[in-house]
Design a protein around this motif. Sequence first.
Motif, mmCIF file in Angstrom:
data_model
loop_
_atom_site.group_PDB
_atom_site.id
_atom_site.type_symbol
_atom_site.label_atom_id
_atom_site.label_comp_id
_atom_site.label_asym_id
_atom_site.label_seq_id
_atom_site.Cartn_x
_atom_site.Cartn_y
_atom_site.Cartn_z
ATOM 1 N N PHE A 16 1.670 -3.578 1.974
ATOM 2 C CA PHE A 16 1.041 -2.452 2.362
ATOM 3 C C PHE A 16 -0.086 -2.192 1.450
ATOM 4 C CE2 PHE A 16 0.357 2.071 2.731
ATOM 5 C CZ PHE A 16 0.434 2.086 4.278
ATOM 6 N N ASN A 17 -1.302 -1.851 1.959
ATOM 7 C CA ASN A 17 -2.563 -1.739 1.172
ATOM 8 C C ASN A 17 -3.227 -0.289 1.390
ATOM 9 O OD1 ASN A 17 -2.406 -4.334 0.690
ATOM 10 N ND2 ASN A 17 -4.327 -4.897 1.583
ATOM 11 N N ILE A 18 -3.519 0.162 0.164
ATOM 12 C CA ILE A 18 -4.428 1.536 0.444
ATOM 13 C C ILE A 18 -5.565 1.362 -0.418
ATOM 14 C CG2 ILE A 18 -2.507 3.002 0.930
ATOM 15 C CD1 ILE A 18 -3.980 3.746 -2.221
ATOM 16 N N GLY A 19 -6.762 1.890 -0.285
ATOM 17 C CA GLY A 19 -7.818 1.694 -1.120
ATOM 18 C C GLY A 19 -8.832 2.933 -1.112
ATOM 19 N N VAL A 20 -9.967 2.964 -1.612
ATOM 20 C CA VAL A 20 -11.138 3.966 -1.577
ATOM 21 C C VAL A 20 -11.538 3.636 -0.033
ATOM 22 C CG1 VAL A 20 -11.480 3.622 -4.138
ATOM 23 C CG2 VAL A 20 -12.827 2.199 -2.461
ATOM 24 N N GLU A 21 -12.138 4.748 0.298
ATOM 25 C CA GLU A 21 -12.693 4.870 1.576
ATOM 26 C C GLU A 21 -14.176 5.049 1.561
ATOM 27 O OE1 GLU A 21 -8.805 6.792 3.777
ATOM 28 O OE2 GLU A 21 -10.491 8.167 2.996
ATOM 29 N N ALA A 22 -14.969 4.813 2.545
ATOM 30 C CA ALA A 22 -16.325 4.956 2.471
ATOM 31 C C ALA A 22 -17.034 6.481 2.397
ATOM 32 C CB ALA A 22 -16.937 4.479 3.815
ATOM 33 N N ARG A 23 -15.945 7.512 2.876
ATOM 34 C CA ARG A 23 -16.222 8.804 2.830
ATOM 35 C C ARG A 23 -15.860 9.201 1.394
ATOM 36 N NH1 ARG A 23 -11.352 10.630 6.952
ATOM 37 N NH2 ARG A 23 -9.688 9.720 5.734
ATOM 38 N N SER A 24 -15.237 8.521 0.603
ATOM 39 C CA SER A 24 -15.068 8.906 -0.803
ATOM 40 C C SER A 24 -16.392 9.030 -1.623
ATOM 41 C CB SER A 24 -14.141 8.032 -1.611
ATOM 42 O OG SER A 24 -13.105 7.747 -0.963
#
Length: 353
Positions: free
Chosen positions: A115-123
């Motif tokens: 399962f992956n999470i990460g930084v988002e463009a809107r950050s």
Amino acid sequence: MGRPESGGGFVVPTVDISAYVGQGTAAARQAVAHAVDEACAAVGFIQIVGHGIPASVIDGLTCAVDDFFGLDPEDKQRYRVCGANRGYTAPKTESLSLSAGVESAARMNDFFEAFNIGVEARSFTGLDLDEADYGINLWPDIEGYRSRIEAYFDAAQRVAGTLTDIFADALGVEPDFFERLTDHSIDVLRMNNYALPPGTDVTLDGELTGMGEHTDFGIVTVLWADQVRGLQVLARDGSWNDVTPAAGALLVNLGDLTARLTNDRWMSTLHRVRPPVVNGTIERRRSVAFFHDGNADAVISTLPSHLEYDNGLAYEPITVTDHIAAKLAGSRGGKLNAAAVREASRVLHAAEK
């Protein structure tokens, strides 16, 4: 520490980085940078202590990992990867060896789930970033899950920044060299679960693979892992070696982009995960990798100070996004990464030994 699979004295060095976490003296920081330089040149893997992540944050992480992977398979599929590198991937849907340019007989047979999470463009306000690189996170409907994962993500991100500060000193580049490459870095946290569903029959001497041989894609990886056997690292002599993290330590390994910067003086070391077999059965193993991959638009070129390495043959410049796209096309798309010439040659050399 490392234990050799086939003889020799393979060791993953342990480095205390607390001089960079606190207010260490210049001499203490120089000693750390020297130790890291030696470890990166000799092994490409390091165990770090003095990283400053509280045990409570790691406990929160592992509980959240258990909460998600304990869901029913149908519930986990609700969060499956679609497009960007975020969300759930089921067992036997990836083949990491293809990303390293190696055709595997057990194609798409890596039995881990992730399962992956990460930084988002809107950050990153003010930057026009592509969600294909900086995807939208999918958060499971589990009480307290997001806050526990984000607490560890922030801590691991800080550790990765500390490591690149050390790298800059070790390589003799400007103090802000890596900051310029990572001020909107594609940072991804991948949680891995190596387990088979209850009642699954499996032949332990067959083609079952925990995770195929591969190199990591970016600048540096910070790994938390169970003290369960399975991780193996390829030494320069072509032998595969078991590595188990010490209590309280994090494992650190270099990615392809750092190898490109140093023309392979610092190695993006091949590693794999064998099925964690204990007393004839597969024991569950967990790991959590924080990938600090660099800005999507950053161009990675061999440092002028390292052009004489590898017989003077430097890597061609490449953007971070193009490099990662080629690697993901292998691991997830089933397409052999023909650009991974150096990685593939090391795997084939190991197979011949």
